[in-house]
Design a protein around this motif. Structure first.
Motif, PDB file in Angstrom:
ATOM      1  N   ALA A   1       1.021  -1.098  -0.074  1.00 22.43           N
ATOM      2  CA  ALA A   1       0.116   0.105  -0.019  1.00 22.43           C
ATOM      3  C   ALA A   1       0.935   1.306  -0.093  1.00 22.43           C
ATOM      4  O   ALA A   1       0.449   2.265  -0.618  1.00 22.43           O
ATOM      5  N   ASP A   2       1.898   1.270   0.773  1.00 26.59           N
ATOM      6  CA  ASP A   2       2.732   2.172   0.784  1.00 26.59           C
ATOM      7  C   ASP A   2       4.250   1.961   1.004  1.00 26.59           C
ATOM      8  O   ASP A   2       4.673   1.365   1.969  1.00 26.59           O
TER       9      ASP A   2
ATOM     10  N   THR B   1      -4.864  -1.028  -2.500  1.00 26.04           N
ATOM     11  CA  THR B   1      -4.306  -0.154  -1.219  1.00 26.04           C
ATOM     12  C   THR B   1      -5.122  -0.443   0.133  1.00 26.04           C
ATOM     13  O   THR B   1      -6.124  -1.117  -0.075  1.00 26.04           O
TER      14      THR B   1
END
Length: 314
Positions: free
Chosen positions: A122-123, A142
Motif C-alpha cells: 500500500a505504501d 491499497t
C-alpha cells in the motif's frame, strides 16, 4: 517483534512506553472509509464505494481489535461480500505472518508471507506499526483502514444496499449513549488490560489495574437489570466490550496480572458473555487456542518461557 521504517522491516521493540513506564498505544495510520457511493468518510480520502467482492479483510484470531471486525462481519452477513485472511497466532521477530498452522489461511491477494508486506504494498515507504485488522481494496490496490473502531462502523452500514442484514448496531437514537460507553470502556478496559500488562513500573501498573476493575465493576452493576449495555438492543458498544471479556480469564487475569477478580466471579458480565457467544455465528469467531498461544508465546518480555497454561476450563 518489530516495525516498518521507511518501508524496511526493523526488528526492534514494538511496545511503546512513556518514560514513566506507562504503555502508549500508537494511532492507526490508514483511516479512509468505505461508503455506499464512495464519498469521503469522516477521515482519509474518498473513492472507496461499497461493492461486493472488492474488499479483503486481514485478521488475527488472537487479536481483540481484529475480533471486533470478525463479529461485525458475521452479524451483518458480509461473509460473501468481504473475503478473509487469517494470520498465524505467533507474533515474533517478523511480526504477524502467514506461516502454516491451524486456521491460518495464507494471503490469496499478494501471496505474502508476512503482514508487513501488505503494508508496503500500500505504501512502499510506510513507517509505523504493522497491526491487524487490515481492510484492503483489491481495485485500488491499497489499504482502506487499519482502525478497528472505524471498520466496524463501515461494516454496520456501508453495505446495507447490497444485501447486508438490516440490523443496525449504531442506531441514531442511541449514538450518544454508545459513544459515552465506548469512551469509558476503551481507555480503562479494552486498552487498560494492555496498560496493566505492559507496565514497567509499579505506579503505572497500579493505576492501570485500578481502572480495569473500576470499569468491570461498573459494568457488572450496569448489567444487573439489562440484557445489553444500552438495554434490550445489541449495539456496537457490546461488540467492542465482548472481545475483551472473551480474553479476560484465559489471558488478562494471569498473563497481564489483572487478577483482582476473575470474570467468572462477576455473574452479570459472565451472563452477558455467555449470551453474546450464543448469538448465531459468534462462537465460530472465537479461537481460544490462537488467543492463548499468541499472548503466552509471543510476549516473551512478560512470559519468558513461552509456556501456555492449560486452563482455565471454558
Amino acid at each position: 517483534m518489530g516495525q516498518l521504517i521507511d518501508g524496511t522491516w526493523q526488528t526492534d521493540g514494538l511496545i511503546s512506553k512513556e518514560t514513566d513506564g506507562r504503555f502508549k498505544r500508537a494511532q492507526s495510520r490508514f483511516r479512509s472509509w468505505i461508503t455506499p457511493d464512495g464519498a469521503p468518510g469522516p477521515s482519509g480520502e474518498g473513492g472507496f464505494p461499497a461493492e461486493a467482492g472488492r474488499y479483503h479483510l486481514y485478521v488475527s484470531l488472537a487479536c481483540p481489535w481484529a475480533h471486533r471486525t470478525l463479529i461485525m462481519r458475521r452479524l451483518k452477513g458480509l461473509e460473501g461480500m468481504i473475503d478473509l485472511s487469517v494470520t498465524h497466532w505467533l507474533m515474533g521477530d517478523e511480526g504477524w505472518t502467514f506461516e502454516p498452522g491451524p486456521c491460518v489461511t495464507g494471503d490469496p491477494i499478494h501471496g505474502a508471507s508476512r503482514l508487513h508486506q501488505i503494508y508496503t504494498a500500500a505504501d512502499p515507504s510506510y513507517t509505523g506499526r504493522v497491526t491487524v485488522p487490515v481492510l484492503w481494496d483489491k481495485t485500488r490496490g491499497t489499504i482502506v483502514s487499519n482502525e478497528s473502531a472505524e471498520i466496524i462502523r463501515m461494516f454496520n452500514s456501508a453495505f446495507d444496499g447490497l444485501g447486508a442484514t438490516e440490523a443496525d448496531f449504531y442506531p441514531a437514537p442511541l449514538r450518544d449513549e454508545i459513544d459515552a460507553l465506548n469512551d469509558r470502556i476503551y481507555p480503562t478496559l479494552n486498552n487498560g488490560v494492555y496498560r496493566a500488562g505492559f507496565a514497567t513500573t509499579q505506579d503505572a501498573y497500579d493505576e492501570a489495574v485500578a481502572g480495569v476493575f473500576d470499569t468491570l465493576l461498573w459494568l457488572e452493576d450496569r448489567l444487573a437489570d439489562r440484557r445489553w449495555l444500552t438495554g434490550p438492543t445489541l449495539t456496537e458498544a457490546d461488540i467492542r466490550l465482548v472481545t475483551t471479556l472473551v480474553r479476560f480469564d484465559p489471558v488478562y487475569h494471569g498473563h497481564f496480572k489483572c487478577n483482582l477478580h476473575r470474570l467468572s466471579d462477576l455473574p452479570n458480565l459472565s451472563r452477558f458473555l455467555r449470551e453474546f457467544e450464543a448469538l448465531p455465528g459468534v462462537a465460530e469467531t472465537i479461537n481460544i487456542d490462537h488467543i492463548k498461544r499468541h499472548y503466552y508465546q509471543s510476549q516473551r518480555q512478560i512470559n519468558p518461557t513461552g509456556i501456555v497454561p492449560a486452563g482455565p476450563a471454558r
